[in-house]
Design a protein around this motif. Structure first.
Motif, PDB file in Angstrom:
ATOM      1  N   GLY A 139      -6.538   4.838   0.532  1.00 10.67           N
ATOM      2  CA  GLY A 139      -5.032   4.493   0.581  1.00 10.67           C
ATOM      3  C   GLY A 139      -4.565   4.281  -1.036  1.00 10.67           C
ATOM      4  O   GLY A 139      -3.475   3.608  -1.217  1.00 10.67           O
ATOM      5  N   LYS A 140      -5.297   4.647  -1.929  1.00  9.09           N
ATOM      6  CA  LYS A 140      -4.953   4.736  -3.329  1.00  9.09           C
ATOM      7  C   LYS A 140      -4.642   5.875  -3.888  1.00  9.09           C
ATOM      8  O   LYS A 140      -4.221   6.162  -5.218  1.00  9.09           O
ATOM      9  CB  LYS A 140      -6.187   3.867  -4.031  1.00  9.09           C
ATOM     10  CG  LYS A 140      -6.567   2.496  -3.578  1.00  9.09           C
ATOM     11  CD  LYS A 140      -7.688   2.213  -4.450  1.00  9.09           C
ATOM     12  CE  LYS A 140      -8.209   0.681  -4.027  1.00  9.09           C
ATOM     13  NZ  LYS A 140      -9.196   0.041  -4.866  1.00  9.09           N
ATOM     14  N   ALA A 141      -4.617   7.103  -3.191  1.00  4.87           N
ATOM     15  CA  ALA A 141      -4.179   8.367  -3.864  1.00  4.87           C
ATOM     16  C   ALA A 141      -3.376   9.073  -2.751  1.00  4.87           C
ATOM     17  O   ALA A 141      -3.483   8.958  -1.720  1.00  4.87           O
ATOM     18  CB  ALA A 141      -5.497   9.081  -4.223  1.00  4.87           C
ATOM     19  N   VAL A 142      -2.624  10.122  -3.310  1.00  7.91           N
ATOM     20  CA  VAL A 142      -1.747  10.865  -2.584  1.00  7.91           C
ATOM     21  C   VAL A 142      -2.302  12.242  -2.613  1.00  7.91           C
ATOM     22  O   VAL A 142      -2.406  13.004  -3.806  1.00  7.91           O
ATOM     23  CB  VAL A 142      -0.358  10.806  -3.009  1.00  7.91           C
ATOM     24  CG1 VAL A 142       0.541  11.499  -2.311  1.00  7.91           C
ATOM     25  CG2 VAL A 142       0.122   9.290  -2.872  1.00  7.91           C
ATOM     26  N   GLY A 143      -2.303  12.888  -1.602  1.00  3.99           N
ATOM     27  CA  GLY A 143      -2.820  14.450  -1.455  1.00  3.99           C
ATOM     28  C   GLY A 143      -1.532  15.435  -1.722  1.00  3.99           C
ATOM     29  O   GLY A 143      -0.588  14.986  -1.934  1.00  3.99           O
ATOM     30  N   ALA A 144      -2.070  16.533  -1.522  1.00  2.00           N
ATOM     31  CA  ALA A 144      -1.015  17.616  -1.941  1.00  2.00           C
ATOM     32  C   ALA A 144      -0.458  18.221  -0.853  1.00  2.00           C
ATOM     33  O   ALA A 144       0.666  18.617  -0.672  1.00  2.00           O
ATOM     34  CB  ALA A 144      -1.569  18.796  -2.788  1.00  2.00           C
ATOM     35  N   ASP A 145      -1.185  18.015   0.311  1.00  2.00           N
ATOM     36  CA  ASP A 145      -0.733  18.541   1.739  1.00  2.00           C
ATOM     37  C   ASP A 145       0.227  17.871   2.581  1.00  2.00           C
ATOM     38  O   ASP A 145       0.187  16.492   2.231  1.00  2.00           O
ATOM     39  CB  ASP A 145      -1.955  18.887   2.581  1.00  2.00           C
ATOM     40  CG  ASP A 145      -2.754  19.863   2.013  1.00  2.00           C
ATOM     41  OD1 ASP A 145      -2.393  20.806   1.078  1.00  2.00           O
ATOM     42  OD2 ASP A 145      -4.055  19.561   2.448  1.00  2.00           O
TER      43      ASP A 145
ATOM     44  N   THR B  44       0.868  -1.340  -0.048  1.00  2.62           N
ATOM     45  CA  THR B  44      -0.061   0.051   0.059  1.00  2.62           C
ATOM     46  C   THR B  44       0.753   1.206   0.009  1.00  2.62           C
ATOM     47  O   THR B  44       1.988   1.147   0.561  1.00  2.62           O
ATOM     48  CB  THR B  44      -0.662   0.203   1.114  1.00  2.62           C
ATOM     49  OG1 THR B  44      -0.109   0.230   2.506  1.00  2.62           O
ATOM     50  CG2 THR B  44      -1.811  -1.217   1.318  1.00  2.62           C
ATOM     51  N   LEU B  45       0.185   2.342  -0.226  1.00  2.00           N
ATOM     52  CA  LEU B  45       1.125   3.625  -0.497  1.00  2.00           C
ATOM     53  C   LEU B  45       1.348   4.088   0.889  1.00  2.00           C
ATOM     54  O   LEU B  45       2.337   4.514   1.250  1.00  2.00           O
ATOM     55  CB  LEU B  45       0.320   4.607  -1.258  1.00  2.00           C
ATOM     56  CG  LEU B  45       0.145   4.419  -2.749  1.00  2.00           C
ATOM     57  CD1 LEU B  45      -0.908   5.423  -3.509  1.00  2.00           C
ATOM     58  CD2 LEU B  45       1.590   4.694  -3.444  1.00  2.00           C
TER      59      LEU B  45
ATOM     60  N   LYS C 112       8.631   7.284  -6.244  1.00  4.89           N
ATOM     61  CA  LYS C 112       8.478   6.530  -7.548  1.00  4.89           C
ATOM     62  C   LYS C 112       6.656   6.339  -7.684  1.00  4.89           C
ATOM     63  O   LYS C 112       5.957   6.683  -8.495  1.00  4.89           O
ATOM     64  CB  LYS C 112       9.043   5.314  -7.954  1.00  4.89           C
ATOM     65  CG  LYS C 112       8.911   4.829  -9.274  1.00  4.89           C
ATOM     66  CD  LYS C 112       9.667   3.711  -9.591  1.00  4.89           C
ATOM     67  CE  LYS C 112       9.481   2.778 -10.940  1.00  4.89           C
ATOM     68  NZ  LYS C 112      10.273   1.864 -11.143  1.00  4.89           N
ATOM     69  N   LEU C 113       6.122   5.470  -6.790  1.00  5.71           N
ATOM     70  CA  LEU C 113       4.815   4.698  -6.671  1.00  5.71           C
ATOM     71  C   LEU C 113       3.909   5.858  -6.438  1.00  5.71           C
ATOM     72  O   LEU C 113       2.659   5.742  -6.684  1.00  5.71           O
ATOM     73  CB  LEU C 113       4.859   3.556  -5.887  1.00  5.71           C
ATOM     74  CG  LEU C 113       5.779   2.459  -6.244  1.00  5.71           C
ATOM     75  CD1 LEU C 113       5.402   1.318  -5.323  1.00  5.71           C
ATOM     76  CD2 LEU C 113       5.481   1.983  -7.629  1.00  5.71           C
ATOM     77  N   ALA C 114       4.571   7.009  -5.511  1.00  7.47           N
ATOM     78  CA  ALA C 114       3.436   7.822  -5.302  1.00  7.47           C
ATOM     79  C   ALA C 114       3.320   9.047  -6.277  1.00  7.47           C
ATOM     80  O   ALA C 114       2.581   9.999  -6.081  1.00  7.47           O
ATOM     81  CB  ALA C 114       3.630   8.814  -3.842  1.00  7.47           C
ATOM     82  N   ARG C 115       4.330   9.070  -7.015  1.00 13.46           N
ATOM     83  CA  ARG C 115       4.440   9.908  -8.260  1.00 13.46           C
ATOM     84  C   ARG C 115       4.547  11.611  -7.786  1.00 13.46           C
ATOM     85  O   ARG C 115       3.883  12.287  -8.039  1.00 13.46           O
ATOM     86  CB  ARG C 115       3.194   9.741  -9.147  1.00 13.46           C
ATOM     87  CG  ARG C 115       3.011   8.325  -9.811  1.00 13.46           C
ATOM     88  CD  ARG C 115       1.887   8.393 -10.805  1.00 13.46           C
ATOM     89  NE  ARG C 115       1.631   7.072 -11.494  1.00 13.46           N
ATOM     90  CZ  ARG C 115       0.587   6.747 -12.073  1.00 13.46           C
ATOM     91  NH1 ARG C 115      -0.435   7.610 -12.582  1.00 13.46           N
ATOM     92  NH2 ARG C 115       0.433   5.458 -12.628  1.00 13.46           N
TER      93      ARG C 115
END
Length: 377
Positions: free
Chosen positions: A286-292, A188-189, A269-272
């Motif tokens: 748990g599938k996306a990464v926020g900006a904060d 998981t991220l 890499k995986l979180a881009r």
């Protein structure tokens, strides 16, 4: 000691008033039955002609920015909270907080040290509040003389009577850290992010605020406390601390599974993530990464949660274990685990003295240098 209307206590210079509001402190929660004191109001110019010319307004705005940069948001919130606490106490005693009166401050710290039950404050809390009052009075153009006998003598007595040995957090050692890493889901991220934070914090001996304050590169965000540079042999971390800028060199590990550089590269890499905050919130199941960027409290929760799950210090009760681990456990873990010359650990932690570094070495061999035998006994 004057007994006048405390409403005048908020008469601060324009810049300072604004800075006190910059941190947007959370409402002060009454302690031990105390009434909450209102936040100092922002100044209002009475007449249009009192406004500064346009070019001076811009300079004033820049001055506010510099005043804000002189201390962290957490420090400003603490200063504001302590001042409100002091003003509330003064109101109940019918005292005026201004001008600075050492006798009133001496009575205030006496009340903090002698309050019954949970209202009694530790020596460290009293010293912190005294520092806050000193700062607040200075900003109001009325320096507080801490050497005055009403303060200095009382504080010395409080230290002698109530001071206790510091309660240090448990150090996370190498085997502890490996066990904690095994509790994280590599698929998981969130697990990859937490893995990178633990390894980077441990290998760098970083504070929790330093971990979450990092950016991917230099000059990318305004609230950054530093950035990273991934090199062939490791990661170079540049940090802005209380005494200026410093560099922390984090070398590659002996195995990919425990290498902070590999963990960091995998997360990026995986979180881009290629720009901005290094460690961010993971959203959407748990599938996306926020900006904060993360809050520093997240590091403390991660260390505590993973240590408990891994069974670190299983000889203690769960309640005791929960109190022993925090973000500082990573910093103490490096100091206690690295079998190198002490000066290298001191440099990594950014300490000004070897004595401070030794305080972090929880399980070092205290009798490695035996002066008794060295003296011939």
């Amino acid at each position: 000691m004057k007994h006048t209307d405390p409403a005048d206590t908020d008469d601060l210079p324009d810049i300072v008033d604004l800075v006190m509001e910059m941190g947007h402190p959370t409402p002060h929660e009454p302690r031990g039955g105390e009434e909450a004191a209102p936040s100092p109001p922002l100044p209002v110019r009475a007449k249009e002609q009192d406004r500064l010319p346009g070019h001076l307004e811009r300079l004033a705005e820049r001055a506010r920015d510099y005043v804000e940069a002189a201390s962290s948001a957490n420090t400003r919130r603490a200063y504001a909270s302590d001042w409100k606490h002091f003003c509330a106490w003064c109101r109940r005693q019918s005292f005026e907080p201004l001008p600075a009166d050492p006798q009133i401050v001496g009575l205030y710290i006496t009340a903090q040290a002698s309050a019954p039950g949970a209202g009694k404050k530790s020596v460290s809390t009293i010293e912190r509040r005294l520092s806050s009052l000193t700062w607040n009075y200075t900003q109001r153009g009325q320096p507080l003389d801490r050497k005055d006998r009403h303060i200095a003598t009382v504080l010395a007595g409080i230290r002698n009577k109530h001071a206790s040995p510091p309660r240090q957090k448990e150090a996370v050692l190498r085997d502890d850290l490996i066990a904690m890493l095994e509790t994280l889901d590599r698929g998981t991220l969130r697990g990859l992010r937490d893995r990178a934070m633990l390894l980077l914090g441990f290998a760098g001996g970083l504070r929790r605020s330093e971990i979450v304050g990092l950016d991917v590169g230099r000059d990318q965000t305004e609230d950054s406390s530093g950035w990273i540079e991934i090199l062939e042999k490791g990661v170079l971390v540049t940090l802005r601390g209380k005494t200026g800028w410093r560099e922390v060199e984090i070398g590659r590990g002996s195995a990919d599974a425990t290498c902070p550089v590999v963990a960091l590269q995998t997360w990026l890499k995986l979180a881009r993530i290629a720009h901005g905050p290094l460690f961010r919130r993971v959203t959407g199941q748990g599938k996306a990464v926020g900006a904060d960027r993360l809050n520093s409290q997240e590091v403390a929760r991660l260390v505590k949660r993973s240590a408990l799950t891994a069974g670190v210090r299983g000889d203690l009760s769960e309640g005791e274990r929960g109190q022993k681990f925090s973000g500082h456990s990573l910093r103490a873990g490096l100091a206690s685990s690295a079998e190198v010359d002490e000066r290298y650990v001191q440099k990594q932690l950014g300490h000004a003295s070897a004595e401070m570094t030794r305080r972090y070495q929880r399980r070092r061999d205290r009798f490695r240098v035996n002066l008794t035998k060295a003296s011939g006994l």
